[in-house]
Design an enzyme around this catalytic site. Structure first.
Site, mmCIF file in Angstrom:
data_model
loop_
_atom_site.group_PDB
_atom_site.id
_atom_site.type_symbol
_atom_site.label_atom_id
_atom_site.label_comp_id
_atom_site.label_asym_id
_atom_site.label_seq_id
_atom_site.Cartn_x
_atom_site.Cartn_y
_atom_site.Cartn_z
ATOM 1 N N ASN A 12 0.863 -1.178 0.000
ATOM 2 C CA ASN A 12 0.000 0.000 0.000
ATOM 3 C C ASN A 12 0.902 1.231 0.000
ATOM 4 O O ASN A 12 1.457 1.597 1.028
ATOM 5 C CB ASN A 12 -0.898 -0.029 1.245
ATOM 6 C CG ASN A 12 -1.712 1.238 1.390
ATOM 7 O OD1 ASN A 12 -1.819 2.029 0.460
ATOM 8 N ND2 ASN A 12 -2.285 1.434 2.566
ATOM 9 N N LYS A 14 0.090 4.260 -0.435
ATOM 10 C CA LYS A 14 -0.567 5.489 0.061
ATOM 11 C C LYS A 14 -0.304 6.636 -0.920
ATOM 12 O O LYS A 14 -0.221 6.388 -2.112
ATOM 13 C CB LYS A 14 -0.093 5.792 1.490
ATOM 14 C CG LYS A 14 -0.193 4.551 2.376
ATOM 15 C CD LYS A 14 0.025 4.820 3.828
ATOM 16 C CE LYS A 14 -0.072 3.502 4.576
ATOM 17 N NZ LYS A 14 -0.136 3.675 6.013
ATOM 18 N N HIS A 99 -9.574 1.415 4.611
ATOM 19 C CA HIS A 99 -8.270 1.576 5.269
ATOM 20 C C HIS A 99 -8.416 2.562 6.430
ATOM 21 O O HIS A 99 -9.220 3.496 6.365
ATOM 22 C CB HIS A 99 -7.230 2.083 4.258
ATOM 23 C CG HIS A 99 -5.853 2.106 4.846
ATOM 24 N ND1 HIS A 99 -5.392 3.175 5.577
ATOM 25 C CD2 HIS A 99 -4.870 1.183 4.852
ATOM 26 C CE1 HIS A 99 -4.171 2.906 6.007
ATOM 27 N NE2 HIS A 99 -3.834 1.700 5.580
ATOM 28 N N GLU A 101 -6.792 5.047 7.351
ATOM 29 C CA GLU A 101 -6.673 6.476 7.011
ATOM 30 C C GLU A 101 -7.963 6.981 6.360
ATOM 31 O O GLU A 101 -8.359 8.130 6.553
ATOM 32 C CB GLU A 101 -5.448 6.698 6.111
ATOM 33 C CG GLU A 101 -4.168 6.643 6.932
ATOM 34 C CD GLU A 101 -3.023 5.907 6.266
ATOM 35 O OE1 GLU A 101 -2.953 5.870 5.026
ATOM 36 O OE2 GLU A 101 -2.179 5.344 7.004
ATOM 37 N N GLU A 170 -5.770 -4.451 10.561
ATOM 38 C CA GLU A 170 -4.717 -3.450 10.749
ATOM 39 C C GLU A 170 -5.017 -2.634 12.009
ATOM 40 O O GLU A 170 -5.794 -1.673 11.944
ATOM 41 C CB GLU A 170 -4.656 -2.511 9.542
ATOM 42 C CG GLU A 170 -4.274 -3.197 8.254
ATOM 43 C CD GLU A 170 -3.630 -2.224 7.282
ATOM 44 O OE1 GLU A 170 -2.506 -2.478 6.860
ATOM 45 O OE2 GLU A 170 -4.249 -1.186 6.975
ATOM 46 N N GLY A 176 2.217 2.637 10.691
ATOM 47 C CA GLY A 176 3.181 3.721 10.532
ATOM 48 C C GLY A 176 3.876 4.121 11.823
ATOM 49 O O GLY A 176 4.535 5.154 11.885
ATOM 50 N N SER A 216 3.113 -1.770 10.491
ATOM 51 C CA SER A 216 4.556 -1.848 10.775
ATOM 52 C C SER A 216 5.179 -3.206 10.438
ATOM 53 O O SER A 216 6.065 -3.689 11.146
ATOM 54 C CB SER A 216 4.856 -1.452 12.228
ATOM 55 O OG SER A 216 4.507 -0.092 12.426
ATOM 56 N N GLY A 237 2.747 -0.939 4.351
ATOM 57 C CA GLY A 237 2.823 0.465 3.959
ATOM 58 C C GLY A 237 4.268 0.893 3.756
ATOM 59 O O GLY A 237 4.890 0.617 2.731
ATOM 60 N N GLY A 238 4.843 1.552 4.770
ATOM 61 C CA GLY A 238 6.174 2.150 4.678
ATOM 62 C C GLY A 238 7.243 1.236 4.087
ATOM 63 O O GLY A 238 8.009 1.648 3.202
HETATM 64 P P1 PGA Z 1 2.685 0.577 7.660
HETATM 65 O O1 PGA Z 1 1.215 0.803 7.004
HETATM 66 O O2 PGA Z 1 3.199 -0.726 7.135
HETATM 67 O O3 PGA Z 1 3.481 1.760 7.236
HETATM 68 O O4 PGA Z 1 2.459 0.513 9.151
HETATM 69 C C1 PGA Z 1 0.353 -0.272 6.807
HETATM 70 C C2 PGA Z 1 -0.914 0.219 6.160
HETATM 71 O O5 PGA Z 1 -1.350 1.331 6.455
HETATM 72 O O6 PGA Z 1 -1.518 -0.489 5.339
#
Ligand code: PGA
Length: 256
Positions: A12, A14, A99, A101, A170, A176, A216, A237-238
């Site tokens: 993802n 983002k 998601h 966010e 999640e 994050g 994470s 994500g990251g």
């Molecule tokens: P992250 O994000 O791996 O940066 O924690 C995961 C996500 O929001 O899908």
């Protein structure tokens, strides 16, 4: 039953990566994961403006493409929205929905997320339906009730249309933050989700539905998370922004 749940890894991105960065990702990632490509599914979710380009770039590879959201209507006066009909038209099969966010920054409530989900399913897309509790909800022992509330809408949709559904757990406090759920914490909630599906949809559906963990995830914890009985994949994500880092997450996750 269980072996129907092919491991699934989703990047993802983002609101990151411009076109040249999207392009620069594909080659190294495909190369890094080529050898494992028959053992799992790998999906990249760029921002919407690059869906078309990425779909073309990944043609003939083992990598697939996901949108990060979709509208609840087929077309009409919905400024800024992208219809599931349009995603299908581009050849995009996957869509992330609900998601954290979207839920917490953009205030999409359960009703809106459910409407988007229904529209995506009706178009034959494969939704990745995200659920998860906030830190204060976990601290107040409300994790299961929050997740139950997020899942509740599935009951109205019926098993036939839900068939392609993927669920992603999640925890909001893990996204994050660098603080992932422990494998045991993830397993506990994944097992709860599978039981809920068994009780409210059917045991067949529960057994073959993939439940991903996100929050994470990195190369160092992917194998441990993937070794848990009810963790069928990872939403990253990251650590998915770099092709070799995401490749390592996939490769280690598939070895577990
Ligand atoms: P992250 O994000 O791996 O940066 O924690 C995961 C996500 O929001 O899908």
């Amino acid at each position: 039953m269980v072996d129907l749940r092919t491991p699934l890894f989703i990047a993802n991105w983002k609101m990151n990566k411009v076109g040249r960065e999207v392009q620069a990702f594909v080659g190294p990632f495909c190369e890094a994961t080529q050898r494992q490509s028959s053992r799992g599914e790998m999906v990249l979710a760029p921002v919407a403006v690059y869906l078309s380009d990425l779909t073309k770039m990944t043609q003939g590879t083992h990598v697939q493409v996901a949108a990060q959201n979709c509208g609840a209507a087929k077309s009409g006066a919905f400024t800024g929205e992208i219809s599931p009909v349009m995603l299908k038209d581009l050849g995009v099969r996957w869509v992330i929905l609900g998601h954290s966010e979207r839920r917490h920054v953009f205030k999409e409530d359960n009703a809106l997320v459910n409407a988007r989900l229904k529209a995506a399913l009706e178009e034959g897309l494969t939704p990745v339906f995200c659920v998860g509790e906030k830190l204060e909800e976990r601290k107040a022992n409300r994790t299961f009730s929050v997740i139950e509330g997020q899942l509740a809408g599935l009951k109205d949709l019926g098993e036939a249309i839900l068939k392609p559904l993927v669920i992603a757990y999640e925890p909001v406090w893990a996204i994050g933050t660098g603080e992932n759920a422990t494998p045991d914490q993830a397993q506990e909630v994944h097992a709860f989700i599978r039981q809920w599906l068994s009780k409210n949809i059917s045991s067949t559906f529960a057994n073959r539905t993939r439940i991903l963990y996100g929050g994470s995830v990195k190369a160092e914890n992917s194998a441990q998370l993937m070794s848990m009985e009810d963790v069928d994949g990872l939403l990253v994500g990251g650590a998915s922004l770099d092709p070799l880092s995401f490749g390592e997450i996939v490769n280690r996750g598939l070895k577990s």
